[in-house]
Design a protein around this motif. Structure first.
Motif, PDB file in Angstrom:
ATOM      1  N   SER A 140       0.838  -1.210   0.000  1.00  0.00           N
ATOM      2  CA  SER A 140       0.000   0.000   0.000  1.00  0.00           C
ATOM      3  C   SER A 140       0.869   1.254   0.000  1.00  0.00           C
ATOM      4  CB  SER A 140      -0.948   0.002   1.198  1.00  0.00           C
ATOM      5  OG  SER A 140      -0.233   0.042   2.424  1.00  0.00           O
ATOM      6  N   LYS A 141       1.980   1.231   0.742  1.00  0.00           N
ATOM      7  CA  LYS A 141       2.872   2.395   0.751  1.00  0.00           C
ATOM      8  C   LYS A 141       3.596   2.541  -0.583  1.00  0.00           C
ATOM      9  CE  LYS A 141       5.091   1.634   4.707  1.00  0.00           C
ATOM     10  NZ  LYS A 141       6.057   1.961   5.789  1.00  0.00           N
ATOM     11  N   PHE A 142       3.922   1.422  -1.214  1.00  0.00           N
ATOM     12  CA  PHE A 142       4.585   1.498  -2.512  1.00  0.00           C
ATOM     13  C   PHE A 142       3.670   2.113  -3.554  1.00  0.00           C
ATOM     14  CE2 PHE A 142       6.096  -0.459  -6.558  1.00  0.00           C
ATOM     15  CZ  PHE A 142       7.349   0.140  -6.579  1.00  0.00           C
ATOM     16  N   ASP A 143       2.384   1.814  -3.467  1.00  0.00           N
ATOM     17  CA  ASP A 143       1.419   2.413  -4.385  1.00  0.00           C
ATOM     18  C   ASP A 143       1.407   3.932  -4.230  1.00  0.00           C
ATOM     19  OD1 ASP A 143      -0.845   2.159  -6.316  1.00  0.00           O
ATOM     20  OD2 ASP A 143      -1.990   2.975  -4.646  1.00  0.00           O
ATOM     21  N   VAL A 144       1.461   4.412  -2.998  1.00  0.00           N
ATOM     22  CA  VAL A 144       1.520   5.854  -2.744  1.00  0.00           C
ATOM     23  C   VAL A 144       2.819   6.426  -3.311  1.00  0.00           C
ATOM     24  CG1 VAL A 144       1.636   7.630  -0.956  1.00  0.00           C
ATOM     25  CG2 VAL A 144       0.046   5.710  -0.706  1.00  0.00           C
ATOM     26  N   PHE A 145       3.916   5.733  -3.089  1.00  0.00           N
ATOM     27  CA  PHE A 145       5.222   6.171  -3.600  1.00  0.00           C
ATOM     28  C   PHE A 145       5.188   6.335  -5.124  1.00  0.00           C
ATOM     29  CE2 PHE A 145       9.211   4.709  -5.570  1.00  0.00           C
ATOM     30  CZ  PHE A 145      10.094   5.692  -5.116  1.00  0.00           C
ATOM     31  N   LEU A 146       4.637   5.343  -5.823  1.00  0.00           N
ATOM     32  CA  LEU A 146       4.582   5.413  -7.285  1.00  0.00           C
ATOM     33  C   LEU A 146       3.752   6.602  -7.751  1.00  0.00           C
ATOM     34  CD1 LEU A 146       4.204   1.705  -8.478  1.00  0.00           C
ATOM     35  CD2 LEU A 146       6.250   3.137  -8.518  1.00  0.00           C
ATOM     36  N   LYS A 147       2.623   6.833  -7.117  1.00  0.00           N
ATOM     37  CA  LYS A 147       1.797   7.991  -7.484  1.00  0.00           C
ATOM     38  C   LYS A 147       2.555   9.289  -7.234  1.00  0.00           C
ATOM     39  CE  LYS A 147      -2.875   6.084  -6.863  1.00  0.00           C
ATOM     40  NZ  LYS A 147      -2.526   4.648  -6.766  1.00  0.00           N
ATOM     41  N   ALA A 148       3.272   9.354  -6.129  1.00  0.00           N
ATOM     42  CA  ALA A 148       3.979  10.589  -5.774  1.00  0.00           C
ATOM     43  C   ALA A 148       5.075  10.929  -6.766  1.00  0.00           C
ATOM     44  CB  ALA A 148       4.560  10.460  -4.367  1.00  0.00           C
ATOM     45  N   ILE A 149       5.878   9.920  -7.194  1.00  0.00           N
ATOM     46  CA  ILE A 149       6.990  10.231  -8.098  1.00  0.00           C
ATOM     47  C   ILE A 149       6.497  10.505  -9.518  1.00  0.00           C
ATOM     48  CG2 ILE A 149       8.635   8.894  -6.744  1.00  0.00           C
ATOM     49  CD1 ILE A 149       8.526   6.727  -8.912  1.00  0.00           C
ATOM     50  N   GLN A 150       5.222  10.202  -9.793  1.00  0.00           N
ATOM     51  CA  GLN A 150       4.649  10.515 -11.101  1.00  0.00           C
ATOM     52  C   GLN A 150       3.852  11.814 -11.093  1.00  0.00           C
ATOM     53  OE1 GLN A 150       3.393   6.744 -13.417  1.00  0.00           O
ATOM     54  NE2 GLN A 150       3.301   6.138 -11.266  1.00  0.00           N
ATOM     55  N   GLY A 151       3.959  12.564 -10.002  1.00  0.00           N
ATOM     56  CA  GLY A 151       3.374  13.900  -9.960  1.00  0.00           C
ATOM     57  C   GLY A 151       1.921  13.978  -9.582  1.00  0.00           C
ATOM     58  N   HIS A 152       1.349  12.879  -9.065  1.00  0.00           N
ATOM     59  CA  HIS A 152      -0.052  12.932  -8.642  1.00  0.00           C
ATOM     60  C   HIS A 152      -0.184  13.804  -7.394  1.00  0.00           C
ATOM     61  CE1 HIS A 152      -1.661   9.804 -11.340  1.00  0.00           C
ATOM     62  NE2 HIS A 152      -0.453   9.277 -11.229  1.00  0.00           N
ATOM     63  N   PRO A 153      -1.262  14.537  -7.245  1.00  0.00           N
ATOM     64  CA  PRO A 153      -1.458  15.352  -6.037  1.00  0.00           C
ATOM     65  C   PRO A 153      -1.500  14.479  -4.787  1.00  0.00           C
ATOM     66  CG  PRO A 153      -3.006  15.979  -7.763  1.00  0.00           C
ATOM     67  CD  PRO A 153      -2.357  14.708  -8.218  1.00  0.00           C
ATOM     68  N   MET A 154      -0.832  14.932  -3.761  1.00  0.00           N
ATOM     69  CA  MET A 154      -0.790  14.206  -2.493  1.00  0.00           C
ATOM     70  C   MET A 154      -1.517  14.947  -1.374  1.00  0.00           C
ATOM     71  SD  MET A 154       0.808  11.298  -2.852  1.00  0.00           S
ATOM     72  CE  MET A 154       0.079  11.049  -4.477  1.00  0.00           C
ATOM     73  N   THR A 155      -1.783  16.225  -1.593  1.00  0.00           N
ATOM     74  CA  THR A 155      -2.492  17.025  -0.596  1.00  0.00           C
ATOM     75  C   THR A 155      -2.996  18.289  -1.273  1.00  0.00           C
ATOM     76  OG1 THR A 155      -2.334  17.984   1.637  1.00  0.00           O
ATOM     77  CG2 THR A 155      -0.443  18.305   0.180  1.00  0.00           C
ATOM     78  N   ARG A 156      -3.515  19.218  -0.508  1.00  0.00           N
ATOM     79  CA  ARG A 156      -3.995  20.486  -1.056  1.00  0.00           C
ATOM     80  C   ARG A 156      -3.293  21.651  -0.362  1.00  0.00           C
ATOM     81  NH1 ARG A 156      -8.111  20.346  -4.479  1.00  0.00           N
ATOM     82  NH2 ARG A 156      -9.266  18.385  -4.696  1.00  0.00           N
ATOM     83  N   ALA A 157      -3.201  22.731  -1.076  1.00  0.00           N
ATOM     84  CA  ALA A 157      -2.579  23.932  -0.518  1.00  0.00           C
ATOM     85  C   ALA A 157      -3.453  24.521   0.582  1.00  0.00           C
ATOM     86  CB  ALA A 157      -2.357  24.966  -1.618  1.00  0.00           C
ATOM     87  N   ALA A 158      -2.825  25.260   1.463  1.00  0.00           N
ATOM     88  CA  ALA A 158      -3.539  25.938   2.541  1.00  0.00           C
ATOM     89  C   ALA A 158      -4.393  27.070   1.974  1.00  0.00           C
ATOM     90  CB  ALA A 158      -2.541  26.488   3.559  1.00  0.00           C
ATOM     91  N   ALA A 159      -5.271  27.593   2.810  1.00  0.00           N
ATOM     92  CA  ALA A 159      -6.098  28.723   2.385  1.00  0.00           C
ATOM     93  C   ALA A 159      -5.231  29.928   2.041  1.00  0.00           C
ATOM     94  CB  ALA A 159      -7.102  29.072   3.481  1.00  0.00           C
ATOM     95  N   GLN A 160      -4.139  30.077   2.750  1.00  0.00           N
ATOM     96  CA  GLN A 160      -3.158  31.125   2.451  1.00  0.00           C
ATOM     97  C   GLN A 160      -1.782  30.461   2.371  1.00  0.00           C
ATOM     98  OE1 GLN A 160      -3.907  33.876   5.748  1.00  0.00           O
ATOM     99  NE2 GLN A 160      -5.128  35.178   4.361  1.00  0.00           N
TER     100      GLN A 160
END
Length: 355
Positions: A140-160
């Motif tokens: 499951s962590k490797f799946d997250v790793f693969l998405k991350a190195i391919q530029g998939h969004p991992m979170t959202r920016a703050a309001a400011q």
């Protein structure tokens, strides 16, 4: 075989008076072996990763140091234990390493081999596994790793967003990004099922030093069948880029009398071994020791060595820089050319085209 490198287990410890070395010396020796190997035209420098043991545990500083002091040699791991990793932090480190090394990276990753600690990944904060081997959280962590190195969004920016040009609440990917990093990721496979899954994911295959099956067939034959499964799965999944495959062997050319004294074959080392690992009857590969002509014939008869494009030579890292470079030089001069190898001149080899 179009490329060969060395695989160091990074052992240290023991009494210096009896040949033991410190962690500092192990790391400095590893860098010096990498530099010397680069000068010889060796294609790769790879390091095992183990935790709670006197071996290499945190590979990124070592790989970065080798990459910074070399020009052509590929730097990598065999393998990183994903159970112990934060996938996003590893993605940041891997991308930075790939950029530092100008793409000379072969990052071997897997769910990990048995470790010294009982469920040691839990002490790193990674709990919740229902598998006694921790394979579920590793995947499951490797799946997250693969998405991350391919530029998939991992979170959202703050309001400011602070010190950022991101729009408020915009999706954010990890930084830095290395566009080619996904092509430099290898999965360590010890079974046909894992090889099949690796092909489906479109990764490179780093076939393990052991296979979790024991049919009575030779290790090289079993491993060649595993490689075939990988390539068939890779093609069936529709991937069109060229994958790579590596296998590991212990090979000690006898070219001097000193070699004969040091590496003279010990009983049992000239055949495959059967043992139990993770409760599974498994096959471990043999060591090859002999004069160059003998080694050439034996390695030509090793089906997996012939099928793979990259051979990793396991080296006795505790034996020091000079002896290990001698082993690599002897293999490069007296054995490797007959197997199709040419010295590295422009960096890592490319994979085999998909038929």
């Amino acid at each position: 075989m179009r490329a060969f490198g060395f695989l160091s287990f990074g052992h240290y410890g023991g009494s210096p008076a009896q040949g033991g070395i410190t962690a500092r010396q192990m790391l400095h020796d590893a860098i010096d072996i990498g530099v010397g190997a680069d000068e010889l035209g060796v294609n790769g420098a790879y390091f095992r990763v183990h935790h709670y043991a006197r071996q290499s545990a945190s590979p990124m500083p070592l790989l970065s140091a080798v990459a910074a002091r070399t020009q052509r040699i590929e730097v990598g791991t065999g393998v990183i234990d994903m159970r112990y990793e934060n996938p996003l932090y590893l993605a940041e480190e891997a991308a930075a390493l790939d950029l530092i090394a100008d793409g000379r990276v072969a990052l071997g990753i897997s769910r990990g081999a048995p470790e010294a600690a009982e469920r040691g990944w839990e002490s790193f904060g990674y709990t919740g596994s229902s598998d006694p081997r921790g394979a579920d959280i590793a995947l499951s962590k490797f799946d997250v790793f693969l998405k991350a190195i391919q530029g998939h969004p991992m979170t959202r920016a703050a309001a400011q967003p602070y010190m950022s040009d991101a729009r408020p609440h915009a999706p954010l990917a990890i930084e830095p990004q290395s566009e080619e990093l996904i092509r430099h990721i290898w999965w360590g496979a010890g079974s046909r099922a894992t090889a099949e899954r690796t092909g489906q994911m479109g990764l490179n295959l780093m076939s393990s030093t052991l296979l979790t099956e024991a049919t009575g067939a030779a290790f090289g034959d079993l491993q060649a069948e595993q490689i075939d499964v990988f390539r068939e799965s890779f093609k069936a999944a529709g991937h069109t880029h060229a994958p790579r495959v590596s296998v590991s062997r212990s090979v000690f050319p006898i070219v001097t009398e000193q070699d004969r004294r040091i590496f003279g074959m010990r009983p049992g080392e000239d055949s495959d071994q059967i043992g139990i690992i993770d409760g599974t009857r498994s096959t471990f590969g043999r060591s090859y020791t002999g004069e160059p002509d003998q080694l050439i014939e034996q390695l030509k008869a090793d089906a997996a060595v012939q099928s793979a494009d990259t051979l990793l030579l396991t080296i006795p890292s505790q034996a020091g820089v000079d002896l290990n470079l001698h082993i690599l030089q002897s293999f490069a001069e007296h054995v490797a050319p007959a197997l199709g190898w040419k010295p590295s001149t422009e960096g890592p080899v490319q994979g085999d085209p998909v038929a």
